[in-house]
Design an enzyme around this catalytic site. Sequence first.
Site, short mmCIF file in Angstrom:
data_model
loop_
_atom_site.label_atom_id
_atom_site.label_comp_id
_atom_site.label_asym_id
_atom_site.label_seq_id
_atom_site.Cartn_x
_atom_site.Cartn_y
_atom_site.Cartn_z
CG ASN A 1 64.14 -52.36 9.85
OD1 ASN A 1 62.93 -52.65 10.55
ND2 ASN A 1 64.88 -51.24 10.04
CB CYS B 1 68.33 -50.81 9.23
SG CYS B 1 67.09 -50.35 8.19
CG HIS B 2 69.41 -44.82 8.51
ND1 HIS B 2 68.16 -45.14 9.22
CD2 HIS B 2 69.91 -43.67 9.20
CE1 HIS B 2 67.90 -44.22 9.89
NE2 HIS B 2 68.86 -42.97 10.06
CE1 TYR C 1 74.87 -54.39 8.11
CE2 TYR C 1 76.95 -53.38 7.25
CZ TYR C 1 75.68 -53.52 7.34
OH TYR C 1 74.92 -52.85 6.12
CD GLU D 1 70.08 -40.42 11.90
OE1 GLU D 1 70.95 -40.55 12.43
OE2 GLU D 1 68.95 -40.85 11.61
#
Length: 180
Positions: A137, A145-146, A114, A172
């Site tokens: 979002n 945003c993850h 962040y 991912e």
Amino acid sequence: MTDAPERPWSWTTLGTPIGPLGLAATPDGLVSVVFGADAQVSARAVERLAGRLGSAPAAPGALLDEVSAQLEAYFAGRLRSFSLPLDWSLTSGFNRRALRELHSGVPYGSVVAYQDLADRLGEPGAARAVGMAMGSNPIPVVVPCHRVVEAGGGLGGFGGGTETKRALLALEGILPEPLF
């Protein structure tokens, strides 16, 4: 309805490994992704979007077909970068700036803190504001945003829930798959 000028848009739901996603698009692009889009959540989301966009949804079209196809490829591990037009009209100001920076600057398989995202925006004291932007979002998963985490290594919050965030990060290759 609302005093908002009418904008055409469409809605559909897509079953995914993280649960049903509600998808909304305008002629400008994908405008909303909603987690947990069962019948009740979808009805509330459609009502809210109708108020914001000034009209009821039309039947899904080619854009939502493409959004669905790309999301299916993403969840199958075949897509690492979405190539979809995005409609940013449901966000503005600092939130829009933060989300655009995230979208363009934090690729698949990586994370950002962040605070680091706030620094990228030239707002070094705005880590909490970045968190608020991520929480608002309107296009999660596609605007990832993850991928925003705590500087100390914690997951941080997530509108779809921390288990969903964990699952997306595991997909991912950032986190290991849960054991059970």
